[in-house]
Design a protein around this motif. Structure first.
Motif, mmCIF file in Angstrom:
data_model
loop_
_atom_site.group_PDB
_atom_site.id
_atom_site.type_symbol
_atom_site.label_atom_id
_atom_site.label_comp_id
_atom_site.label_asym_id
_atom_site.label_seq_id
_atom_site.Cartn_x
_atom_site.Cartn_y
_atom_site.Cartn_z
ATOM 1 N N PHE A 849 0.727 -1.426 0.532
ATOM 2 C CA PHE A 849 0.391 -0.566 -0.403
ATOM 3 C C PHE A 849 1.084 1.240 -0.205
ATOM 4 O O PHE A 849 0.437 1.892 -0.529
ATOM 5 C CB PHE A 849 -1.540 -0.479 0.807
ATOM 6 N N VAL A 850 1.784 1.256 0.089
ATOM 7 C CA VAL A 850 3.101 2.556 0.749
ATOM 8 C C VAL A 850 4.250 2.295 -0.042
ATOM 9 O O VAL A 850 4.650 1.166 -0.303
ATOM 10 C CB VAL A 850 2.680 2.472 1.751
ATOM 11 N N GLN A 874 1.725 7.098 -0.563
ATOM 12 C CA GLN A 874 0.567 5.320 -0.598
ATOM 13 C C GLN A 874 0.480 5.561 -2.552
ATOM 14 O O GLN A 874 1.021 6.277 -3.082
ATOM 15 C CB GLN A 874 -0.898 6.626 -0.198
ATOM 16 N N ALA A 878 -3.776 1.768 -3.814
ATOM 17 C CA ALA A 878 -4.372 1.058 -2.477
ATOM 18 C C ALA A 878 -5.670 1.683 -3.105
ATOM 19 O O ALA A 878 -5.723 2.795 -3.189
ATOM 20 C CB ALA A 878 -3.079 1.483 -2.131
ATOM 21 N N GLU A 880 -8.553 2.734 -0.452
ATOM 22 C CA GLU A 880 -9.352 3.590 0.867
ATOM 23 C C GLU A 880 -9.281 2.514 1.885
ATOM 24 O O GLU A 880 -8.617 2.411 3.245
ATOM 25 C CB GLU A 880 -10.806 3.813 0.927
ATOM 26 N N ASP A 882 -7.940 -1.126 1.998
ATOM 27 C CA ASP A 882 -6.715 -1.812 2.404
ATOM 28 C C ASP A 882 -5.611 -0.763 3.327
ATOM 29 O O ASP A 882 -4.974 -0.915 4.088
ATOM 30 C CB ASP A 882 -5.933 -1.720 1.614
ATOM 31 N N SER A 883 -5.551 0.952 2.623
ATOM 32 C CA SER A 883 -4.920 1.909 3.425
ATOM 33 C C SER A 883 -4.838 1.991 4.550
ATOM 34 O O SER A 883 -4.476 2.026 5.598
ATOM 35 C CB SER A 883 -4.631 3.041 2.720
ATOM 36 N N TRP A 886 -4.138 -0.870 6.901
ATOM 37 C CA TRP A 886 -2.729 -0.622 6.735
ATOM 38 C C TRP A 886 -2.502 0.171 8.071
ATOM 39 O O TRP A 886 -1.627 0.076 9.017
ATOM 40 C CB TRP A 886 -1.888 -0.406 5.603
ATOM 41 N N LEU A 907 -1.249 9.476 4.908
ATOM 42 C CA LEU A 907 -0.728 8.856 3.739
ATOM 43 C C LEU A 907 -0.603 9.581 2.615
ATOM 44 O O LEU A 907 -1.877 10.548 2.735
ATOM 45 C CB LEU A 907 -1.891 7.426 3.267
ATOM 46 N N ASN A 939 -5.256 9.963 3.131
ATOM 47 C CA ASN A 939 -6.235 9.205 3.901
ATOM 48 C C ASN A 939 -5.082 9.893 5.495
ATOM 49 O O ASN A 939 -3.844 10.099 5.714
ATOM 50 C CB ASN A 939 -5.613 8.086 3.824
#
Length: 1586
Positions: A849-850, A874, A878, A880, A882-883, A886, A907, A939
């Motif tokens: 994701f990153v 990010q 990815a 929303e 999933d991030s 995480w 993020l 995010n």
């Protein structure tokens, strides 16, 4: 298995298995590695990466028939693990998905274990408007967002909406499937709570979406459901609303949403404060948040101390069980002595001269191009001659006004790109030969490079006027219009000189540079950026430069003509020391590998070591990591020639994993374990320690496994059993030759540490820098430290230099480094290292994701402690959810491994963090942007509840200690304080004529004026153009009133005492019909007409007032009558149930038989309906006596006579606005110039122009009007002057309000219009409320309003503490005008109802002949409110009947004298009691929190706060791009914590104009709260602070 699993976790859908990877051809694998690298550096987008990668792999992927490749991934994962188990011995690292620098398998395992300990903690996910999801891919399984409404509301959706957000449910084919998945509760996270344990079976696939929504809502209502547990994906579907929600269309201004008392009021007329319907998304989110908060916080809360006034912040008491150092005091450590070499040169330049003349053919430096081909080899002869030419040119050929431009000792900037080491080296030595001081800096790429301003500051402070550069580089610099190089932000003016051959001149035969022995003169200046982002120049003397080369030569065992490859930046640090200085001392040959080549081919340095049989390589752990990613079966590479692999950043605790991994792979290529030599260095002390090459017979290298928790207390504990939170560090070898090293405590006096204590390493030697250029104070602190022993005696007479490295001396006198001062974050007394936190975050799987190398960790100071902030880039693909998942796992991992909470995790979109010159993130610039609100994250997760443990203790009322009213009075008497009571002038003595006695009724006054002065003009109504729309003289008004009375009796068949609703736009019709009602004996009720563009929200209010006031007839104009019965109106209300509606446009000229005379003055004259700020619609009853008393008081206070003119720009429907518009002119006979506030929307200057044109002395307006003028005319005062607008005539301009004076607004209004002659003393405010519409009014006589400053902290405890202007936490309060004649005011305790003393805060009570006589039915609450109008003090004067205003305030006797010569009592209004927020046992006024919030970021246009179940909700209107929405979350949280000691629970970012405002310009916070809970605000972003 865990370790293998984590390393081999697939990064992409199409990741080949290791087994497959082995079969790929070498060139394909090489290209893959390059791609991988580009992606990890953020040089290529995810999409581009996948496209290119897909192309490369397409021929090698076996595709199962008819199966979507993305579905094959599952079985591939299993096979990959199996394959890995088999091929462990030659496993490829291509699939590795994390930054090796920050990776040890142990740590990854620890993080996974720590996360496993947590049950999936449910956190409410933030909600975001579709258009903000800039990078969301439509296919990602996010449900279609239904924007703010149910599906039938297409017509009402705001204009200007993005198409994506307005798709109703049906438009999305996948919705059904989506709902079904949600309802089954299927979860997409790897460790989800449950699959389908929720009741509520699957609806049929044919079920419509609406049904699905209902099922979902029922599900939510009937099961104790944790909404995010339902599905990590369900962010957008928790919004099914059973009722259609009607939004206000865009572009719709404030003044018309005016007193909406939205639809609910029609049903009951009273706000519901009970539970919210369960199917509201917001409430379920908040419920979840509350559940999260109910968990006990980890850090124990200490005992607090509470001073009488101050809330003391909790000071973290040290934990009694924390580990303390137990070792003996350390002994300073001596390096081996510097050897004496017979032919050692007396200076570095002497060495250059020697090699340049005796060994001219000997190679000095080989430069490579981006393909890795050698472009040019500089020989020692060439270096010498070219440097001489440049030196001669600089000294003799550059002049300004016939003066040489440069003198020896001047500073010169060296601006050379990283791929041109040859030109740099020539320029560097050319400057030294010319006795100039080179200042190497980075090439500025744009005018706004990260940190470039600071570099400019450095150049300015060094007095640099000349910059040397190459031709190619000069051409690439940004240019100004003139074609010259642009001046960069913050830079001094520079002359740019190109050092290429054609610009330099050959010196004459007889010219020789003076080559002196090394002295203490400055040789060069190296720049360094501090933790705060400021750039300092570190001066290095000629002798230190020479001594450092000597020490490095001895420590590394350099010999003449050795070959060395250098991957580092040659402009500073180890790259400069080894590759430019020491190399020349020893006639070594340097192969310089540019950063740009490393990016294309990470193996290039290894290939060059092999090709050139290099003996030494200088690298960073990043370079080792890159080559691991890219390494492939190249049989022909051998590293056996290396005797030293110097790891320049060996001081980073995480470099050990790169070293180990590199050794594992390359041992088979001839790399010997003992040649890896980590070193530690700092800009100030240069090289501090380095592991010696094996031939020097040094002890074997050491490793230490240290407890993280011990380190956080600064103590070294070798960890044995607790595997979860350990740090494995390697030594950085021995101290440099000739140096003395010690470790001192970080804080306070630099006293020596104990042997098991971590401290800052200090060095005393002849090889360190000497100062920060031009900063003597900081220099003393850093370069002249005197370490002392425990007893306080200095350990040596030599000064030490602080290295900013944190570490200790281990066994065998090896130096260990565990962190840097720059990365040190001290949270609640414990130390954490930014690099360690980065490593933990990067060990959280899955990493897809990153971006690997793009993560920044820093601390910001909030509320007297450091708070940790993590910012990462990010990846664009990815989703929303999933991030978010995480992020929540990162929080848990850091919490469990470091035992510290993260304050904010953000993020940001790919490639948006500021870059440091050679890759990496510019941390200080990132921090700066975070604090300025310029990061634009996509995010954000804030966790203030867990981090902030030093809030003051909640205030608790001590039971049984209530002070009774009697003791309060006695206490005040003893303290010499008078009781807070004040009154206006006595009316009985002020009667100037017998009008008051003669006419008790307003209708009598009008008849009398119509006879006595028939043609005297009473009213002038202006239109938007500023021309007179209509007028009325005494007689005209009387005649029009008579016609209305006839119509009411004949057409309406009304009886006396009937209630009549007057629905008119502001104007003379309204006034005439009002008097018509009085003539007919009816009771008028003025109602604001509905707005034709916005019937949905304005019409229900009209309907409601008509119903609640029991009106039997509506009088209005023809146009409004049509509107009330229109088709559009029918959609909003039941049009059939209107009472009789009469239009008064064309009434016959008839006179009534007689004019009604009320039997007593106590009879009801009119009803005054208004929506209070708390959203309650309340009508008050005004008797005939009260009405004339009100007019009389205003007449006396403002000195109103028939000869006067006043201008009124107010809404005429309620309160003082109504009285001034309809009543006062008739009573006093003055002329009123009426300016409807609505007309200001098309002509802002209308009101001020009218005031100027009619030379008005007294004028009234509302805050909304004042704000419109301030914002709309602020920049146009010159234009207004040209139009001859002059305000010097104004004596008093009064703002009609029912709130605390808005001092900032009135002051800016006064300031802006001072240019037009407005007197600074003219602007003042009035105060009224429902029980008495005019309590204070500045008027024309009496002293100016006074201002006092209150301590805001004391105010929270309901105490008034006056402080000086400008003191911290001070709040300015302006007096609300003078108390009106006949009005008495007292301050009473809200609980005991006893009187309070002067300057004590309590409720304002009022007694006066013009008090209203009571509420006109607030449904079912008559008993509740009875005491609002008739209450008595519990002690003291118990006879007087008072009305309670519901406002907190205090009276203060001033030094001023009033009109009667008495001391003047000032009344200060603090705020409405109903509005206050009770939080943490204290009382907060929303306006104070809102003021702080609005100040926190330039894009916050307006703000409103309210509470919901003890959570503070902050709604901010964003005036700017939606990218800024998430920036506001942290800033709002910070400012409220800092200034109010409160934790914000929810931050809601909305569009401008969403916060509802009533006609007086007051925020309707309760309506906003209802709208938020019913999810009608259509927010841009909602952040739930954890």
């Amino acid at each position: 298995m865990a370790e293998r699993n984590s390393t081999g976790l697939l990064m992409m859908m199409l990741e080949p298995t290791p087994a497959a990877a082995m079969t790929l051809p070498a060139e394909v694998r090489e290209k893959l590695a390059e791609l991988e690298l580009e992606l990890s550096e953020g040089d290529i987008t995810q999409k581009g990466y996948e496209k290119k990668r897909g192309k490369l792999l397409a021929p090698y992927i076996p595709q199962t028939q008819g199966v979507d490749p993305s579905l094959q991934v599952d079985n591939r994962v299993q096979s990959s693990q199996a394959a890995q188990a088999v091929s462990k011995q030659h496993k490829t690292r291509a699939a590795n998905s994390r930054d090796e620098r920050f990776r040890s398998d142990l740590h990854t395992e620890a993080v996974q274990a720590a996360l496993a300990k947590y049950k999936e903690r449910k956190m409410p996910m933030p909600s975001k408007r579709r258009s903000v999801l800039v990078q969301s891919s439509v296919e990602a399984c996010t449900p279609p967002d239904t924007s703010s409404a149910s599906e039938d509301e297409g017509s009402l959706r705001r204009q200007g909406r993005t198409a994506a957000s307005s798709t109703p449910y049906q438009a999305h084919p996948s919705v059904e499937h989506w709902f079904n998945r949600v309802i089954q509760g299927s979860s997409t996270s790897s460790s989800a709570s449950s699959t389908s344990s929720h009741p509520g079976g699957r609806p049929h696939s044919t079920a419509t979406t609406a049904a699905a929504a209902t099922v979902l809502a029922d599900l939510m209502a009937h099961t104790q459901l944790d909404v995010t547990g339902l599905s990590e994906r369900s962010v957008h579907v928790e919004r099914p609303q059973m009722t259609s929600v009607r939004g206000v269309p865009r572009g719709y201004n404030h003044t018309s949403v005016l007193e909406t008392a939205d639809g609910r009021k029609v049903a009951g007329g009273v706000r519901r404060v009970d539970g919210v319907p369960v199917n509201s998304r917001v409430s379920s989110k908040i419920q979840q948040l509350l559940n999260t908060l109910k968990r006990p916080k980890r850090p124990p809360l200490r005992e607090f101390f509470l001073d009488d006034f101050e809330e003391l912040l909790d000071v973290q008491q040290p934990d009694p069980n924390q580990p303390k150092p137990e070792g003996t005091q350390m002994c300073p450590l001596d390096g081996e002595p510097l050897g004496v070499v017979t032919n050692w040169p007396p200076s570095l330049l002497a060495s250059l001269q020697r090699w340049g003349t005796t060994q001219p053919k000997s190679p000095c430096l080989t430069a490579l191009d981006n393909a890795g081909k050698p472009v040019y080899t500089l020989t020692y002869g060439k270096l010498w001659t070219r440097s001489l030419k440049l030196a001669y040119t600089l000294l003799n050929k550059l002049s300004s006004r016939n003066e040489p431009l440069l003198r020896p000792g001047d500073r010169v900037a060296l601006v050379f790109p990283n791929n041109d080491p040859v030109m740099f080296m020539v320029a560097f030595y050319g400057c030294l030969l010319a006795e100039l001081v080179p200042v190497p800096i980075e090439v500025p790429l744009t005018r706004k490079d990260a940190g470039s301003q600071q570099i400019g500051f450095l150049l300015g402070s060094c007095g640099v006027t000349l910059a040397l550069t190459t031709d190619a580089c000069q051409k690439g610099l940004p240019k100004a219009q003139t074609g010259e190089v642009a001046t960069f932000k913050g830079w001094p003016r520079l002359l740019w000189f190109v050092t290429d051959g054609k610009h330099v001149v050959k010196p004459p035969k007889d010219w020789h540079p003076s080559i002196r022995d090394a002295s203490n003169e400055i040789a060069y200046i190296e720049y360094k950026t501090s933790k705060e982002g400021s750039t300092m120049g570190i001066t290095v003397s000629h002798s230190a430069m020479l001594a450092h080369c000597h020490a490095l030569t001895q420590a590394c065992g350099y010999t003449e003509a050795e070959t060395i490859t250098n991957v580092l930046d040659f402009k500073r640090d180890a790259g400069l020391w080894h590759g430019v200085l020491t190399s020349v001392m020893n006639r070594m040959h340097v192969i310089s590998i540019p950063y740009s080549l490393m990016k294309v081919n990470p193996l290039s340095w290894i290939q060059k070591v092999h090709t050139y049989k290099a003996r030494v390589a200088v690298v960073k752990s990043r370079d080792m990591h890159w080559s691991l990613l890219a390494q492939r079966d190249q049989r022909d590479i051998s590293l056996s020639s290396l005797r030293m692999l110097i790891v320049a950043d060996g001081a980073n605790p995480w470099s050990i994993s790169s070293c180990d991994a590199f050794l594992n792979v390359f041992q088979s290529r001839g790399l010997r374990a003992e040649v890896i030599c980590p070193c530690a260095s700092s800009a100030e002390a240069m090289t501090v320690a380095i592991r010696r090459p094996p031939e020097m017979g040094v002890p074997p290298p050491g490793k230490a496994v240290l407890s993280m928790s011990g380190l956080s207390y600064g103590v070294i504990r070798v960890d044995t059993e607790e595997k979860l939170s350990v740090l494995t560090v390697q030594d950085v070898g021995q101290v440099m030759p000739g140096a003395l090293v010690c470790v001192v405590r970080v804080d306070g006096t630099p006293s020596l540490c104990q042997t098991d204590e971590v401290g800052e390493i200090c060095v005393s030697s002849g090889t360190t820098g000497t100062s920060y250029f031009g900063l003597p104070g900081m220099t003393k602190n850093v370069f002249e430290t005197i370490p002392v022993t425990a007893s306080g005696t200095p350990i040596s007479d030599r000064p030490f230099t602080r290295t900013s490295l944190l570490g200790f001396v281990g066994p065998d006198n090896l130096v260990f480094v565990v962190g840097k001062m720059d990365g040190l974050m001290v949270v609640s007394g414990r130390r954490h290292n930014a690099d360690d936190v980065v490593a933990t975050a990067l060990a959280v799987e899955p990493m897809k994701f990153v971006y690997r190398g793009r993560i920044a960790v820093f601390s910001v100071s909030v509320l007297h402690d450091e708070r940790i902030v993590v910012v990462a880039e990010q990846r664009p693909d990815a989703s929303e959810e999933d991030s978010f998942q995480w992020m929540s796992r990162v929080l848990q991992a850091i919490d469990s491994i470091h035992q510290v909470g993260v304050y904010c995790l953000a993020l940001v979109p790919a490639n948006t963090l500021p870059k440091a010159p050679l890759g990496g993130i510019h941390i200080s610039e990132t921090k700066q942007r975070f604090l300025e609100g310029a990061l634009h994250p996509c995010n954000v997760l804030m966790c203030p509840h867990t981090c902030v443990t030093n809030l003051p203790k909640p205030r608790q009322k001590q039971p049984g200690t209530e002070v009774g009213p009697a003791s309060m009075i006695v206490g005040n008497l003893v303290a010499g304080k008078r009781i807070a009571q004040a009154c206006g002038r006595d009316v009985t003595q002020l009667e100037d004529n017998d009008q008051a006695r003669k006419f008790l009724y307003m209708q009598d006054v009008l008849q009398w004026r119509a006879q006595a002065t028939p043609d005297h003009p009473l009213f002038l109504l202006l239109n938007a153009k500023g021309t007179v729309a209509s007028t009325a003289s005494c007689l005209q008004l009387h005649k029009r009133a008579e016609r209305v009375a006839v119509a009411l009796m004949e057409k309406g068949r009304l009886n006396t005492g009937d209630h009549v609703a007057l629905v008119y736009p502001p104007g003379i019709d309204l006034i005439a019909t009002f008097y018509g009602c009085l003539y007919a004996g009816c009771v008028p009720v003025t109602v604001r007409p509905p707005h034709s563009q916005n019937l949905a929200t304005t019409l229900p209010t009209v309907k409601m007032i008509v119903e609640v006031s029991k009106s039997v007839c509506i009088l209005t104009t023809q146009a409004i009558m049509k509107l009330l019965k229109s088709k559009e109106a029918a959609a909003a209300v039941d049009v059939k149930s209107w009472p009789t509606v009469l239009d008064t446009d064309d009434l016959p000229r008839k006179r009534p038989g007689q004019i009604y005379k009320p039997p007593t003055p106590e009879m009801l004259a009119y009803l005054d309906f208004s929506v209070s700020t708390t959203g309650i619609l309340a009508g008050v009853k005004m008797s005939h006596a009260a009405t004339s008393a009100l007019c009389r008081s205003i007449k006396l206070q403002c000195e109103l006579y028939p000869s006067r003119q006043i201008a009124i720009c107010l809404d005429p429907y309620c309160g003082l606005g109504f009285a001034l518009w309809c009543l006062c002119s008739v009573y006093s006979g003055h002329q009123s110039i009426l300016v409807p506030p609505l007309e200001l929307e098309s002509n802002v200057s209308l009101w001020l122009a009218a005031v100027s044109q009619y030379k008005v002395r007294v004028t009234f307006c509302s805050y909304s009007v004042m704000e419109m003028c301030t914002k709309g005319l602020g920049s146009q005062t010159e234009a207004l002057k040209m139009r001859n607008i002059n305000l010097s005539c104004v004596r008093t301009c009064m703002v009609v309000a029912e709130e605390r004076p808005r001092i900032a607004l009135t002051q800016s209004f006064s300031k802006i219009f001072k240019d037009l002659g407005l007197s600074a003393r003219a602007v003042s405010t009035t105060f009224g409320c429902r029980v008495n519409v005019a309590i204070c009014l500045q008027g024309t006589a009496g002293p100016d309003p006074t201002t006092v400053y209150l301590d805001m902290r004391a105010l929270r405890h309901d105490r008034v503490r006056l402080v000086e202007r400008g003191s911290p936490h001070s709040l300015p309060l302006m007096e609300s005008g003078k108390i009106l004649p006949g009005v008495k005011v007292i301050i009473a305790n809200t609980e005991t109802k006893g009187p309070l003393g002067d300057s004590h805060l309590g409720e304002i009570w009022v007694s006066s002949p013009h008090n209203a006589t009571g509420y006109y039915t607030v449904y079912g609450e008559e008993a509740l409110h009875a005491d609002h109008f008739s209450t008595r003090l519990s002690f003291g004067d118990t006879q007087t009947v008072w009305a309670r205003t519901g406002y907190l305030g205090f009276l203060r006797r001033t030094e001023l004298t009033d009109a009667c010569g008495e001391r003047h009592d000032a009344l200060y209004v603090v705020g409405s009691l109903d509005e206050t927020l009770e939080l943490r046992g204290m009382r907060y006024h929303p306006i104070d929190i809102e003021t702080s919030v609005i100040r926190s970021h330039k894009s916050i246009a307006e703000c409103a706060v309210f509470t919901w179940t003890n959570l503070l909700v902050v709604v901010v209107e964003l005036e700017g791009s939606e990218q800024e929405a998430l920036d506001l979350v942290a800033l709002v949280t910070n400012v409220v914590l800092e200034e109010h000691y409160l934790i914000v629970g929810v931050v809601v970012v909305v569009d401008p104009g969403v916060i509802p405002i009533n006609s007086r310009g007051e925020k309707q916070r309760m309506h906003l709260r209802d709208g938020f809970l019913a999810d009608q605000l259509d927010p841009i972003y909602v952040a739930y602070n954890m």
